[in-house]
Design an enzyme around this catalytic site. Structure first.
Site, PDB file in Angstrom:
ATOM      1  N   GLU A 191       0.830  -1.222   0.000  1.00  0.00           N
ATOM      2  CA  GLU A 191       0.000   0.000   0.000  1.00  0.00           C
ATOM      3  C   GLU A 191       0.858   1.262   0.000  1.00  0.00           C
ATOM      4  OE1 GLU A 191      -3.699   0.043   0.289  1.00  0.00           O
ATOM      5  OE2 GLU A 191      -3.523  -2.032  -0.357  1.00  0.00           O
ATOM      6  N   HIS A 200      -4.752   1.531   7.294  1.00  0.00           N
ATOM      7  CA  HIS A 200      -3.348   1.824   6.969  1.00  0.00           C
ATOM      8  C   HIS A 200      -2.685   2.339   8.249  1.00  0.00           C
ATOM      9  CE1 HIS A 200      -4.535   2.760   2.529  1.00  0.00           C
ATOM     10  NE2 HIS A 200      -3.932   1.591   2.565  1.00  0.00           N
ATOM     11  N   CYS A 246      -3.011  11.275   3.561  1.00  0.00           N
ATOM     12  CA  CYS A 246      -3.290  10.329   2.461  1.00  0.00           C
ATOM     13  C   CYS A 246      -3.083  11.014   1.124  1.00  0.00           C
ATOM     14  CB  CYS A 246      -4.744   9.863   2.475  1.00  0.00           C
ATOM     15  SG  CYS A 246      -5.238   8.980   3.929  1.00  0.00           S
TER      16      CYS A 246
HETATM   17  O1  SUG Z   1      -7.811   2.941  -0.236  1.00  0.00           O
HETATM   18  N1  SUG Z   1     -10.626   5.045  -0.158  1.00  0.00           N
HETATM   19  C1  SUG Z   1      -9.174   4.898  -0.041  1.00  0.00           C
HETATM   20  C2  SUG Z   1      -8.631   5.813   1.020  1.00  0.00           C
HETATM   21  C3  SUG Z   1      -7.121   5.789   1.055  1.00  0.00           C
HETATM   22  C4  SUG Z   1      -6.569   6.530   2.207  1.00  0.00           C
HETATM   23  N2  SUG Z   1      -5.158   6.499   2.160  1.00  0.00           N
HETATM   24  C5  SUG Z   1      -4.321   6.440   3.212  1.00  0.00           C
HETATM   25  N3  SUG Z   1      -4.748   6.120   4.403  1.00  0.00           N
HETATM   26  N4  SUG Z   1      -3.078   6.639   2.993  1.00  0.00           N
HETATM   27  C6  SUG Z   1      -8.833   3.444   0.276  1.00  0.00           C
HETATM   28  O2  SUG Z   1      -9.547   2.824   1.066  1.00  0.00           O
HETATM   29  C7  SUG Z   1     -12.791   4.718  -1.184  1.00  0.00           C
HETATM   30  C8  SUG Z   1     -13.388   4.771  -2.557  1.00  0.00           C
HETATM   31  C9  SUG Z   1     -14.889   4.668  -2.519  1.00  0.00           C
HETATM   32  O3  SUG Z   1     -15.426   3.997  -1.642  1.00  0.00           O
HETATM   33  O4  SUG Z   1     -15.554   5.278  -3.393  1.00  0.00           O
HETATM   34  C10 SUG Z   1     -11.280   4.545  -1.199  1.00  0.00           C
HETATM   35  O5  SUG Z   1     -10.737   3.967  -2.116  1.00  0.00           O
END
Ligand code: SUG
Length: 447
Positions: free
Chosen positions: A175, A251, A370
């Site tokens: 990730e 994460h 993020c």
């Molecule tokens: O991978 N949300 C992302 C959020 C990422 C956050 N990043 C960090 N913590 N670094 C994920 O879960 C949601 C998309 C949706 O539901 O439409 C999404 O992909």
């Protein structure tokens, strides 16, 4: 030791930003599933944060979004006809696929890749590995374009080393920088690289979460350590506390953040946390590693997950000390707000908190940290990189106009099947690749 700066490369939010509930284990994503999103507001919120950080003297860059809906992936899955026919067929027969290939999830560039600065690597090059994001289908279709964009931004084989993403599949789930940080007294010095994983892929007897997925494996961290030619004495790989993954900490950057010589984390972030602190202290080669631990009493885990306290950006201030760039949700949460006040009054390196609204992103579980990928560059590396991707007042103006010209202010699941949206999105991205001088990086530009 070389002079080096840390650049925050924020993801430009793509034109199809929507809420599709795609991320099991991510509380906000599921909660806001199928709500109506505002792509224009999302992109402007992101640009406003970039500009504000630049104005504070923090080096800032921008990472381009993906081509969405990803028609090339739909064709790979057997949908045929012209683009409009592909979209109408998938909307009728597999709407869940249409939302997955339309996500603007590449905005969370902390997940785009893992980067090791040249001070840490055996060949003194900056190493990049795009994250395979294998655990979520909608994110597993990002790494190829991400790799092309990174190569086009950092295109000098003497200074930059680009790796392929790790093999897809659960065993090497990676990730990116959401589970990676680096400690150092100054950015140009060799740092201590710190990787965090959710489970072992090949040792089933070891602890792992029971409800939600562990997206990153130990084996993926080890592979990046090898690929980036890191010194094992200056690398620590630690396991996230599986219980907190089950409570929505999908994460490590939802429960810990590091910068310079500071680790700011919750008391429940890691397995065997006290021994981990000892290991980090023992392997840190700088003067002093400062650990600021937040107890359950100070901020409950639930409040961490809902406010995204630890998804703040922890950055150096020009006048000395550090600052947290936190989402608005931290000030709407009384316990977190009080804690932040006590934090800046106490004797530690965090002297200030600034709040930014990134609501559109937060509703999908993405806070300020993020939205950015940290890349440390020496002056020579900065000069070798593509000048057009570094933020300036002019670029900020150009991108703001670009968003205002091309983006919609409302996006629901039904809108994603509109063939005009695909045309609008490609027109916008074509223009963007000219603005950022990226060349041809998108599938529609490569055929
Ligand atoms: O991978 N949300 C992302 C959020 C990422 C956050 N990043 C960090 N913590 N670094 C994920 O879960 C949601 C998309 C949706 O539901 O439409 C999404 O992909």
């Amino acid at each position: 030791m070389s002079q080096a700066k840390e650049y925050n490369f924020d993801g430009l939010v793509g034109p199809t930003h929507n809420y599709a509930g795609l991320s099991v284990g991510n509380v906000a994503s599921l909660k806001n599933a199928l709500g109506t999103a505002n792509p224009k507001q999302a992109a402007i919120e992101g640009l406003t944060k970039m500009k504000a950080l630049m104005d504070m003297g923090l080096p800032q860059g921008v990472l381009a979004p993906m081509e969405r809906p990803d028609v090339a992936t739909l064709r790979q899955l057997g949908f045929s006809g012209d683009d409009a026919t592909v979209l109408s067929k998938v909307a009728k027969s597999a709407p869940q696929l249409l939302v997955a290939v339309s996500s603007a999830s590449s905005m969370w560039t902390a997940n785009a890749c893992t980067v090791s600065p040249s001070a840490d690597t055996a060949d003194s090059k900056v190493h990049f590995t795009p994250a395979n994001l294998a655990n979520k289908f909608h994110r597993s279709i990002e790494y190829q374009t991400t790799g092309r964009i990174l190569r086009s931004m950092f295109n000098d084989d003497d200074k930059f080393s680009h790796h392929d993403a790790l093999p897809l599949g659960e065993h090497f789930g990676d990730e990116g920088a959401a589970n990676h940080t680096r400690f150092c007294d100054s950015y140009g010095e060799k740092g201590l690289e710190f990787f965090v994983f959710g489970k072992y892929a090949f040792r089933n007897s070891m602890p792992q979460p029971r409800i939600y997925p562990a997206r990153q494996t130990f084996e993926a961290c080890e592979a990046i350590e090898r690929l980036h030619r890191l010194d094992s004495k200056a690398t620590v790989i630690a396991q996230q506390n599986p219980d907190v993954i089950d409570q929505g900490v999908f994460h490590n950057d939802v429960i810990a953040v590091g910068n310079g010589n500071v680790l700011f984390c919750h008391q429940q972030a890691f397995l065997d946390q006290k021994n981990l602190y000892k290991q980090l202290q023992a392997q840190y080669s700088g003067d002093h590693l400062e650990i600021i631990e937040v107890s359950n009493e100070q901020v409950s885990l639930d409040n961490c997950v809902h406010s995204y306290l630890f998804n703040s950006q922890l950055v150096n201030r020009t006048e000395g000390g550090m600052m947290l760039i936190s989402p608005g949700e931290c000030h709407n949460n009384p316990q977190v707000k009080d804690y932040l006040q006590s934090l800046i009054e106490a004797d530690n390196s965090i002297k200030e908190v600034k709040i930014y609204e990134v609501q559109q992103s937060m509703r999908n579980g993405g806070g300020p940290a993020c939205l950015r990928q940290r890349i440390v560059l020496t002056e020579a590396e900065r000069s070798a990189a593509n000048e057009a991707v570094f933020m300036t007042n002019t670029l900020y103006e150009t991108l703001t106009n670009w968003v205002n010209n091309h983006y919609r202010d409302s996006m629901s699941a039904e809108d994603l099947a509109d063939p005009l949206l695909l045309i609008e999105s490609r027109t916008a991205l074509d223009e963007l690749t000219n603005i950022l001088k990226l060349g041809s990086v998108y599938p529609f530009q490569l055929i």
